[in-house]
Design a protein around this motif. Structure first.
Motif, PDB file in Angstrom:
ATOM      1  N   GLY A 167     -20.497  21.604  -1.838  1.00 41.94           N
ATOM      2  CA  GLY A 167     -19.136  21.225  -1.472  1.00 41.94           C
ATOM      3  C   GLY A 167     -18.135  22.256  -1.940  1.00 41.94           C
ATOM      4  N   LYS A 168     -16.919  22.150  -1.429  1.00 44.37           N
ATOM      5  CA  LYS A 168     -15.871  23.104  -1.782  1.00 44.37           C
ATOM      6  C   LYS A 168     -14.840  22.500  -2.736  1.00 44.37           C
ATOM      7  N   ASP A 169     -14.235  21.382  -2.352  1.00 46.30           N
ATOM      8  CA  ASP A 169     -13.157  20.829  -3.152  1.00 46.30           C
ATOM      9  C   ASP A 169     -13.349  19.358  -3.518  1.00 46.30           C
ATOM     10  N   PHE A 170     -14.498  18.803  -3.186  1.00 51.49           N
ATOM     11  CA  PHE A 170     -14.758  17.394  -3.489  1.00 51.49           C
ATOM     12  C   PHE A 170     -16.258  17.200  -3.587  1.00 51.49           C
ATOM     13  N   PHE A 171     -16.692  16.581  -4.702  1.00 47.45           N
ATOM     14  CA  PHE A 171     -18.137  16.443  -4.910  1.00 47.45           C
ATOM     15  C   PHE A 171     -18.463  15.029  -5.385  1.00 47.45           C
TER      16      PHE A 171
ATOM     17  N   LEU B 113     -14.314   6.885  -1.130  1.00 44.96           N
ATOM     18  CA  LEU B 113     -14.417   8.345  -1.240  1.00 44.96           C
ATOM     19  C   LEU B 113     -13.286   9.032  -0.480  1.00 44.96           C
ATOM     20  N   TYR B 114     -12.984   8.543   0.708  1.00 44.60           N
ATOM     21  CA  TYR B 114     -11.861   9.099   1.472  1.00 44.60           C
ATOM     22  C   TYR B 114     -10.542   8.914   0.720  1.00 44.60           C
ATOM     23  N   LEU B 115     -10.388   7.738   0.115  1.00 45.60           N
ATOM     24  CA  LEU B 115      -9.153   7.444  -0.610  1.00 45.60           C
ATOM     25  C   LEU B 115      -9.001   8.351  -1.820  1.00 45.60           C
ATOM     26  N   PHE B 116     -10.065   8.506  -2.597  1.00 50.41           N
ATOM     27  CA  PHE B 116     -10.002   9.353  -3.782  1.00 50.41           C
ATOM     28  C   PHE B 116      -9.709  10.805  -3.397  1.00 50.41           C
ATOM     29  N   ARG B 117     -10.333  11.254  -2.332  1.00 51.91           N
ATOM     30  CA  ARG B 117     -10.080  12.634  -1.916  1.00 51.91           C
ATOM     31  C   ARG B 117      -8.634  12.809  -1.457  1.00 51.91           C
ATOM     32  N   LYS B 118      -8.107  11.789  -0.799  1.00 53.02           N
ATOM     33  CA  LYS B 118      -6.711  11.822  -0.340  1.00 53.02           C
ATOM     34  C   LYS B 118      -5.769  12.063  -1.511  1.00 53.02           C
TER      35      LYS B 118
ATOM     36  N   GLU C 202     -27.445   9.161   2.735  1.00 50.92           N
ATOM     37  CA  GLU C 202     -27.439  10.426   3.483  1.00 50.92           C
ATOM     38  C   GLU C 202     -26.831  10.238   4.873  1.00 50.92           C
ATOM     39  N   LYS C 203     -27.188   9.142   5.519  1.00 46.89           N
ATOM     40  CA  LYS C 203     -26.644   8.860   6.852  1.00 46.89           C
ATOM     41  C   LYS C 203     -25.131   8.653   6.795  1.00 46.89           C
ATOM     42  N   SER C 204     -24.680   7.900   5.801  1.00 46.26           N
ATOM     43  CA  SER C 204     -23.244   7.629   5.661  1.00 46.26           C
ATOM     44  C   SER C 204     -22.478   8.875   5.238  1.00 46.26           C
ATOM     45  N   PHE C 205     -23.062   9.664   4.335  1.00 47.99           N
ATOM     46  CA  PHE C 205     -22.389  10.865   3.835  1.00 47.99           C
ATOM     47  C   PHE C 205     -22.280  11.954   4.904  1.00 47.99           C
ATOM     48  N   SER C 206     -23.124  11.892   5.916  1.00 46.60           N
ATOM     49  CA  SER C 206     -23.097  12.923   6.967  1.00 46.60           C
ATOM     50  C   SER C 206     -21.783  12.912   7.732  1.00 46.60           C
ATOM     51  N   ASN C 207     -21.041  11.821   7.633  1.00 40.45           N
ATOM     52  CA  ASN C 207     -19.767  11.707   8.349  1.00 40.45           C
ATOM     53  C   ASN C 207     -18.556  11.998   7.482  1.00 40.45           C
ATOM     54  N   LEU C 208     -18.787  12.398   6.227  1.00 39.01           N
ATOM     55  CA  LEU C 208     -17.670  12.698   5.348  1.00 39.01           C
ATOM     56  C   LEU C 208     -16.975  13.989   5.766  1.00 39.01           C
ATOM     57  N   SER C 209     -15.765  14.159   5.298  1.00 38.70           N
ATOM     58  CA  SER C 209     -14.962  15.326   5.680  1.00 38.70           C
ATOM     59  C   SER C 209     -15.630  16.629   5.270  1.00 38.70           C
ATOM     60  N   ALA C 210     -15.340  17.670   6.017  1.00 33.72           N
ATOM     61  CA  ALA C 210     -15.860  19.005   5.701  1.00 33.72           C
ATOM     62  C   ALA C 210     -15.389  19.406   4.302  1.00 33.72           C
TER      63      ALA C 210
ATOM     64  N   GLU D  58       0.827  -1.200   0.000  1.00 34.60           N
ATOM     65  CA  GLU D  58       0.000   0.000   0.000  1.00 34.60           C
ATOM     66  C   GLU D  58       0.865   1.255   0.000  1.00 34.60           C
ATOM     67  N   LYS D  59       1.921   1.240   0.803  1.00 30.67           N
ATOM     68  CA  LYS D  59       2.836   2.388   0.843  1.00 30.67           C
ATOM     69  C   LYS D  59       3.556   2.564  -0.489  1.00 30.67           C
ATOM     70  N   TYR D  60       3.895   1.435  -1.104  1.00 27.39           N
ATOM     71  CA  TYR D  60       4.578   1.491  -2.400  1.00 27.39           C
ATOM     72  C   TYR D  60       3.673   2.103  -3.470  1.00 27.39           C
ATOM     73  N   LEU D  61       2.400   1.663  -3.492  1.00 24.96           N
ATOM     74  CA  LEU D  61       1.450   2.229  -4.449  1.00 24.96           C
ATOM     75  C   LEU D  61       1.223   3.712  -4.199  1.00 24.96           C
ATOM     76  N   THR D  62       1.119   4.084  -2.935  1.00 24.28           N
ATOM     77  CA  THR D  62       0.950   5.501  -2.578  1.00 24.28           C
ATOM     78  C   THR D  62       2.107   6.323  -3.114  1.00 24.28           C
ATOM     79  N   TRP D  63       3.311   5.825  -2.927  1.00 24.83           N
ATOM     80  CA  TRP D  63       4.510   6.522  -3.402  1.00 24.83           C
ATOM     81  C   TRP D  63       4.479   6.684  -4.918  1.00 24.83           C
ATOM     82  N   GLN D  64       4.086   5.619  -5.620  1.00 23.11           N
ATOM     83  CA  GLN D  64       4.018   5.686  -7.076  1.00 23.11           C
ATOM     84  C   GLN D  64       2.976   6.690  -7.553  1.00 23.11           C
ATOM     85  N   ILE D  65       1.806   6.685  -6.920  1.00 19.66           N
ATOM     86  CA  ILE D  65       0.729   7.596  -7.327  1.00 19.66           C
ATOM     87  C   ILE D  65       1.116   9.046  -7.073  1.00 19.66           C
ATOM     88  N   VAL D  66       1.639   9.317  -5.892  1.00 19.89           N
ATOM     89  CA  VAL D  66       2.027  10.685  -5.521  1.00 19.89           C
ATOM     90  C   VAL D  66       3.161  11.179  -6.406  1.00 19.89           C
TER      91      VAL D  66
END
Length: 224
Positions: free
Chosen positions: A116-120, A52-57, A89-97, A12-20
């Protein structure tokens, strides 16, 4: 600790490094195709939020989700869509600001929306691409009939402006199969396609990261 437990975080760290490392080539818009059963499974809903968290990351800006509702009875289809909307709606209520979303029902109507501001996130509950194009054409015809639009003004851009999603996905991800569904038919004509045999509830972070990494390696031709 077994070998697999050790190797997974390293990979996972290796893939992260490659993507970044190639952050200039991150897909701006990712589309995911799911089945209704994927989101009725608690693991499936959890996987969606994790995705969704991963894509936003990785600085993806837009995620479009199509939930293919297979039931043909209109009343049952509407009931399923209503239940899924409440769960989303219930699950999305916990997504990042800063995360916004819009949920469309089986007839393309907007059932729920949050700015939304930077992620939709766009969600279509059983409303497919052919219906989307048909509705757009009929709406334009009504505008021509009403005199607010001249026939010679009708072009691709006008049609696109009447679609459910006005953005073209860079990559379409389909889990658990090799076929695309009736989603973003117009918008996805030049999208990259990525299929995985893994069912959605079993999709891991590395599976989604592989999709991003695969996109980065491709040379897009846009139909040429």
């Amino acid at each position: 600790m077994d070998l697999l437990s050790f190797a997974y975080p390293v990979y996972e760290k290796y893939l992260t490094w490659q993507i970044v490392r190639e952050s200039s080539n991150i897909p701006r818009h990712v589309a995911i195709i799911l089945k209704e059963t994927d989101l009725f499974d608690p693991k499936g809903m959890e996987k969606l939020i994790t995705a969704l968290y991963l894509f936003r990351k990785f600085r993806v800006e837009i995620v479009s989700v199509y939930v293919d509702i297979l039931k043909t009875d209109p009343a049952l289809k509407a009931e399923i869509a209503s239940t899924l909307k409440a769960r989303l709606e219930k699950s999305f209520s916990n997504l990042s600001a800063g995360t916004g979303y819009r949920i469309h029902g089986v007839d393309g109507e907007v059932n729920s929306t949050v700015p939304g501001k930077d992620f939709f996130v766009y969600v279509s509950l059983g409303f497919g691409g052919r219906d989307e194009i048909t509705r757009a054409v009929l709406t334009i015809l009504d505008e021509v009939k009403a005199g607010t639009v001249k026939p010679e003004e009708v072009d691709e851009k006008m049609l696109e402006s009447h679609l459910l999603v006005n953005h073209e996905p860079d990559i379409m991800i389909r889990s658990g199969g090799q076929k695309l569904s009736d989603f973003l038919v117009w918008q996805s004509v030049y999208s990259e396609l990525y299929f995985t045999d893994v069912n959605w509830k079993d999709v891991r972070k590395v599976d989604l990261m592989r999709a991003i990494r695969d996109f980065q390696k491709r040379k897009r031709r846009y139909g040429r």
